[in-house]
Design a protein around this motif. Structure first.
Motif, short mmCIF file in Angstrom:
data_model
loop_
_atom_site.label_atom_id
_atom_site.label_comp_id
_atom_site.label_asym_id
_atom_site.label_seq_id
_atom_site.Cartn_x
_atom_site.Cartn_y
_atom_site.Cartn_z
N GLY A 142 -72.99 124.86 66.44
CA GLY A 142 -72.31 124.74 67.72
C GLY A 142 -70.86 124.30 67.65
N ALA A 143 -70.53 123.30 68.47
CA ALA A 143 -69.15 122.86 68.61
C ALA A 143 -68.56 122.37 67.28
N SER A 144 -69.34 121.66 66.48
CA SER A 144 -68.84 121.14 65.19
C SER A 144 -68.42 122.29 64.28
N ALA A 145 -69.25 123.33 64.21
CA ALA A 145 -68.92 124.49 63.38
C ALA A 145 -67.70 125.22 63.92
N ALA A 146 -67.62 125.34 65.25
CA ALA A 146 -66.47 126.02 65.84
C ALA A 146 -65.17 125.32 65.46
N MET A 147 -65.16 124.00 65.51
CA MET A 147 -63.95 123.25 65.18
C MET A 147 -63.62 123.35 63.70
N ALA A 148 -64.64 123.32 62.85
CA ALA A 148 -64.41 123.42 61.40
C ALA A 148 -63.89 124.80 61.03
N ILE A 149 -64.47 125.84 61.60
CA ILE A 149 -64.04 127.20 61.30
C ILE A 149 -62.63 127.46 61.83
N ALA A 150 -62.35 126.96 63.04
CA ALA A 150 -61.01 127.13 63.61
C ALA A 150 -59.95 126.49 62.74
N ALA A 151 -60.32 125.43 62.02
CA ALA A 151 -59.35 124.72 61.18
C ALA A 151 -58.89 125.55 59.98
N VAL A 152 -59.67 126.55 59.57
CA VAL A 152 -59.30 127.33 58.38
C VAL A 152 -58.92 128.77 58.71
N LEU A 153 -59.18 129.23 59.92
CA LEU A 153 -58.78 130.59 60.28
C LEU A 153 -57.28 130.65 60.53
N PRO A 154 -56.63 131.76 60.16
CA PRO A 154 -55.21 131.92 60.47
C PRO A 154 -54.99 131.83 61.98
N LEU A 163 -60.96 128.66 70.81
CA LEU A 163 -61.74 127.51 70.38
C LEU A 163 -62.35 126.79 71.58
N LEU A 164 -61.55 126.56 72.60
CA LEU A 164 -62.05 125.88 73.79
C LEU A 164 -63.17 126.68 74.46
N PHE A 165 -62.96 127.99 74.58
CA PHE A 165 -63.99 128.84 75.17
C PHE A 165 -65.29 128.76 74.37
N THR A 166 -65.17 128.80 73.04
CA THR A 166 -66.35 128.78 72.19
C THR A 166 -67.10 127.46 72.32
N VAL A 167 -66.37 126.34 72.27
CA VAL A 167 -67.01 125.03 72.40
C VAL A 167 -67.70 124.89 73.75
N CYS A 312 -55.16 122.62 76.14
CA CYS A 312 -55.33 123.94 76.76
C CYS A 312 -55.71 123.77 78.23
N SER A 313 -55.15 124.63 79.06
CA SER A 313 -55.47 124.57 80.50
C SER A 313 -56.71 125.39 80.80
N LEU A 314 -57.36 125.06 81.92
CA LEU A 314 -58.57 125.76 82.32
C LEU A 314 -58.30 127.24 82.58
N LYS A 315 -57.12 127.55 83.08
CA LYS A 315 -56.77 128.95 83.38
C LYS A 315 -56.79 129.81 82.13
N THR A 316 -56.29 129.28 81.01
CA THR A 316 -56.25 130.07 79.79
C THR A 316 -57.65 130.37 79.26
N ILE A 317 -58.60 129.46 79.52
CA ILE A 317 -59.99 129.71 79.09
C ILE A 317 -60.57 130.88 79.87
N PHE A 318 -60.30 130.93 81.18
CA PHE A 318 -60.82 132.02 82.00
C PHE A 318 -60.19 133.36 81.64
N ASP A 319 -59.01 133.32 81.01
CA ASP A 319 -58.34 134.55 80.61
C ASP A 319 -59.02 135.24 79.43
N VAL A 320 -60.01 134.60 78.83
CA VAL A 320 -60.64 135.15 77.63
C VAL A 320 -61.41 136.43 77.93
N GLY A 321 -61.92 136.60 79.14
CA GLY A 321 -62.52 137.87 79.53
C GLY A 321 -64.03 137.91 79.47
N GLY A 322 -64.61 138.84 80.24
CA GLY A 322 -66.06 138.97 80.32
C GLY A 322 -66.70 139.44 79.04
N GLN A 323 -65.97 140.23 78.22
CA GLN A 323 -66.55 140.70 76.96
C GLN A 323 -66.85 139.55 76.02
#
Length: 347
Positions: A142-154, A163-167, A312-323
């Motif tokens: 879950g959230a722990s993995a998301a944060m760890a993976i985000a730390a090493v991705l370009p 990251l916020l959307f995923t968590v 990150c603002s709440l608006k940017t999370i909603f911009d991630v899209g339905g897909q």
């Protein structure tokens, strides 16, 4: 003494920015984390979700002002410390206790879920970064993995939003699964061990796994927790693999316009994770210390996700899209069906 203090202060300010801002930013994130824990204990809401939502409410603090450097430090460095300390939960004894077939099922579930995320992201027109981030978080912890993976991705311009959307998504889905999955398992007539393996092998976050497992029985809860920790142990090799795969890929320049610094061959927090896991496997970490480190890890991640929310603002999370929502829900359903199918095959 004065010279040493001055030198340390100068080095810290060079690395992280003004000390006052550093302290203030960490303090704000810590207060938000404490508030999130209070809400979790008194109202039953997931602490990670509360920290994220409260952090988003204080987004203005990360835009400008004295707290910016401390918020950035917490979202990056404290986050990595929390992931590293997760290693104190892991030991070889955990792996031996479950049996080769069930361990193989759990490990294979992690691998195929990440591959499913990759294929699903291409089908839905999402990027590979988003696929690895969501797939890894669903598959591992879950959230722990998301944060760890985000730390090493370009990094790119959408990294923090994704990251916020995923968590947020895995926390909500994990809470739903905590309620629904035990009902499904009991309806299917599973025994306690099978229920424990199903819950531990599919629910995203550790806290929800524990809640779901012990809501069925003590035996189911213990098995679920064990299986979940085996999934957590997959965090280090997966993050290490991603780090090696994308080490030569440059991130976008940071906000100051400076080019991104090439990451080390093996991230320090991954090494620390493996060191803690090794020491715990050898019995060199007393139970009391392991419990303390586990709790410290939980708090570090809670405070870090509050800081991530502030960035990150709440608006940017909603911009991630339905897909994106379709993808992460599909990953969750796929993992559940895969583990169910594997259990019936091994039965």
């Amino acid at each position: 003494m004065t010279l040493t203090t001055f030198s340390l202060k100068g080095w810290a300010e060079q690395q992280f920015g003004p000390i006052d801002g550093l302290v203030q930013g960490i303090a704000v994130a810590t207060v938000i984390g404490i508030c999130a824990q209070f809400l979790s204990e008194h109202y039953g809401a997931p602490a990670m979700l509360m920290a994220l939502l409260l952090g988003i409410a204080f987004h203005f603090l990360a835009e400008e002002g004295r707290c910016v450097s401390g918020i950035n430090f917490t979202a990056r460095t404290v986050l990595r410390m929390g992931v590293a300390l997760l290693g104190a939960r892991i030991s070889v004894e955990l792996l031996i206790g479950l049996g080769v077939e069930l361990i193989g099922l759990v490990v294979l579930g992690v691998v195929v879920t990440i591959l499913f995320a990759w294929v699903g992201a291409k089908f839905l027109g999402r990027g590979w970064r988003f696929a690895l981030l969501t797939g890894g978080s669903v598959a591992i912890c879950g959230a722990s993995a998301a944060m760890a993976i985000a730390a090493v991705l370009p990094k790119n311009e959408h990294s923090e939003r994704n990251l916020l959307f995923t968590v947020l998504s895995v926390t909500v889905l994990s809470t739903i699964a905590m309620i629904v999955y035990p009902i499904i398992a009991q309806t299917l007539g599973m025994d306690e061990q099978m229920i424990g393996v199903f819950l531990g092998g599919t629910i995203h976050d550790v806290a929800q796994v524990v809640g779901a497992g012990f809501s069925v029985s003590d035996a189911a809860g213990e098995t679920a927790t064990l299986v979940k920790l085996i999934r957590v142990s997959m965090l280090a090799p997966v993050v290490l693999l991603f780090a090696l795969m994308f080490r030569n890929m440059e991130s976008d320049a940071d906000e100051s316009g400076k080019p991104a610094v090439k990451p080390p061959l093996v991230p320090g927090f991954v090494i620390a994770f493996m060191v803690f896991a090794g020491l715990n496997s050898l019995g060199l970490i007393p139970a009391v210390v392991a419990s303390f480190l586990s709790e410290l890890s939980r708090w570090a991640l809670l405070i870090a996700i509050a800081a991530v929310g502030m960035k990150c603002s709440l608006k940017t999370i909603f911009d991630v899209g339905g897909q994106a929502i379709i993808l992460i829900v599909a990953e969750t359903v796929f993992l559940a069906l895969f583990i169910l199918g594997g259990l019936w095959y091994l039965k």
